[in-house]
Enzyme design. Structure first.
Site, PDB file in Angstrom:
ATOM      1  N   LYS A  53       0.839  -1.207   0.000  1.00 23.58           N
ATOM      2  CA  LYS A  53       0.000   0.000   0.000  1.00 23.58           C
ATOM      3  C   LYS A  53       0.871   1.254   0.000  1.00 23.58           C
ATOM      4  CE  LYS A  53      -3.876  -2.436   2.005  1.00 23.58           C
ATOM      5  NZ  LYS A  53      -4.746  -2.766   3.133  1.00 23.58           N
ATOM      6  N   GLN A  97      -5.040  -1.546   9.311  1.00 28.42           N
ATOM      7  CA  GLN A  97      -4.871  -2.873   8.717  1.00 28.42           C
ATOM      8  C   GLN A  97      -5.456  -3.946   9.639  1.00 28.42           C
ATOM      9  OE1 GLN A  97      -3.766  -3.299   5.598  1.00 28.42           O
ATOM     10  NE2 GLN A  97      -4.047  -5.498   5.697  1.00 28.42           N
ATOM     11  N   ASP A 120     -11.300   2.408   3.169  1.00 33.77           N
ATOM     12  CA  ASP A 120     -11.546   0.971   3.037  1.00 33.77           C
ATOM     13  C   ASP A 120     -13.038   0.690   2.787  1.00 33.77           C
ATOM     14  OD1 ASP A 120      -9.441  -0.858   3.095  1.00 33.77           O
ATOM     15  OD2 ASP A 120      -9.162  -0.664   5.257  1.00 33.77           O
TER      16      ASP A 120
HETATM   17  N1  GUN Z   1      -6.823  -7.053   5.790  1.00 33.52           N
HETATM   18  C1  GUN Z   1      -7.008  -7.818   4.686  1.00 33.52           C
HETATM   19  N2  GUN Z   1      -7.503  -7.070   3.674  1.00 33.52           N
HETATM   20  C2  GUN Z   1      -7.650  -5.819   4.150  1.00 33.52           C
HETATM   21  C3  GUN Z   1      -8.105  -4.602   3.583  1.00 33.52           C
HETATM   22  O1  GUN Z   1      -8.514  -4.517   2.421  1.00 33.52           O
HETATM   23  N3  GUN Z   1      -8.094  -3.519   4.416  1.00 33.52           N
HETATM   24  C4  GUN Z   1      -7.680  -3.595   5.706  1.00 33.52           C
HETATM   25  N4  GUN Z   1      -7.728  -2.474   6.432  1.00 33.52           N
HETATM   26  N5  GUN Z   1      -7.252  -4.704   6.262  1.00 33.52           N
HETATM   27  C5  GUN Z   1      -7.236  -5.806   5.485  1.00 33.52           C
END
Ligand code: GUN
Length: 283
Positions: A53, A97, A120
């Site tokens: 990211k 996350q 998200d």
């Molecule tokens: N953990 C696995 N996929 C994601 C995601 O798309 N966003 C977040 N914040 N955590 C995750």
């Protein structure tokens, strides 16, 4: 003859446009678009996701603010950080996350992210708005699927869409996005009584189950569009999706591969949502 839907090249194409948008924002507002990413603990998969990211932010000209907190960080400390970022005018998106260490209350923490910064699209408010077909930030993976369908000119209006999987992150928001795009939507799950006949009805079949090669050729209608959200390992340890690609592909008009289909779109849509959030913050 099936058509392969190439998410990798669409993601690359979209990142060029996102970079252009980020540049426009900077010249208009005199500051960069900002995304804050919070990682608590040492979960290895999460570390890889977060690294990717941050890398994507660099690629598209979004300023990232990364917070790596130790696994034993207290709830109040994470809460204070989110509240501070919520007030920070340089931060347009906030991402925590998941999964968080067990001692933390993820639901409470996610509620502290203002809806306008929830890039998200996981908050109850954003999901509620999505259900009501109102302006919102949509969850990145299903939003990416919609972009793939659009790119390849797959019609949704009046079509029968079947989603296998009802997770909050993929299945449920996917169903709402397809409904908002005028598809007739069925959500299937582990308790569905005749999964095969439901799937055989689908013009658009979305597999979001989490089981390698679960969707077999006998479950797919001739000419269907098949979207594979899965990311698994097969018996040989190779990356594979929820769809038995080799046997299913010849029945499809369109199909996404794994890897190179939906996967590359997810982080791209996170960047896209961050641009939307930043532009909305100044309009
Ligand atoms: N953990 C696995 N996929 C994601 C995601 O798309 N966003 C977040 N914040 N955590 C995750």
């Amino acid at each position: 003859m099936y058509n392969l839907m190439d998410g990798k090249s669409l993601a690359a194409e979209m990142r060029i446009e996102i970079k252009r948008q980020a540049g426009l924002f900077k010249s208009r507002c005199g500051k960069e678009i900002g995304l804050a990413v919070i990682l608590v603990g040492n979960n290895q998969a999460s570390q890889v996701y977060v690294r990717n990211k941050i890398k994507a932010c660099e690629e598209v000209g979004i300023k990232s603010y990364a917070y790596y907190l130790p696994a034993n960080t207290a709830q109040e400390e994470v809460a204070d950080l989110i509240e501070e970022l919520a007030q920070n005018g340089n931060v347009h998106g906030i991402l925590v996350q998941l999964p968080l260490p067990a001692h933390l209350d993820a639901e409470k923490l996610l509620k502290l992210i203002p809806v306008q910064k929830d890039v998200d699209g996981f908050s109850e408010e954003n999901i509620g708005k999505l259900c009501m077909n109102k302006n919102c930030l949509a969850a990145c993976t299903p939003f990416g699927v919609m972009k793939i369908l659009e790119k390849y000119g797959v019609q949704t209006k009046g079509k029968k869409a079947v989603i296998v999987g009802r997770s909050n992150i993929v299945g449920r928001p996917m169903s709402m996005l397809l409904l908002n795009a005028d598809a007739t939507v069925t959500i299937c799950h582990s308790k569905t009584s005749d999964l095969k006949s439901e799937c055989l009805d689908a013009d658009i079949l979305v597999a979001a189950i989490g089981k390698a090669k679960f969707i077999t050729a006998d479950m797919v209608k001739e000419g269907a569009t098949v979207i594979d959200v899965g990311m698994n390992r097969d018996e040989q340890g190779r990356l594979c999706g929820d769809v038995d690609f080799e046997n299913v592909k010849d029945k499809c008009s369109f199909i996404t591969p794994v890897p190179g289909g939906v996967g590359p779109m997810t982080i791209t849509m996170l960047m896209y949502n961050t641009v939307i959030a930043a532009n909305r913050s100044v309009n």
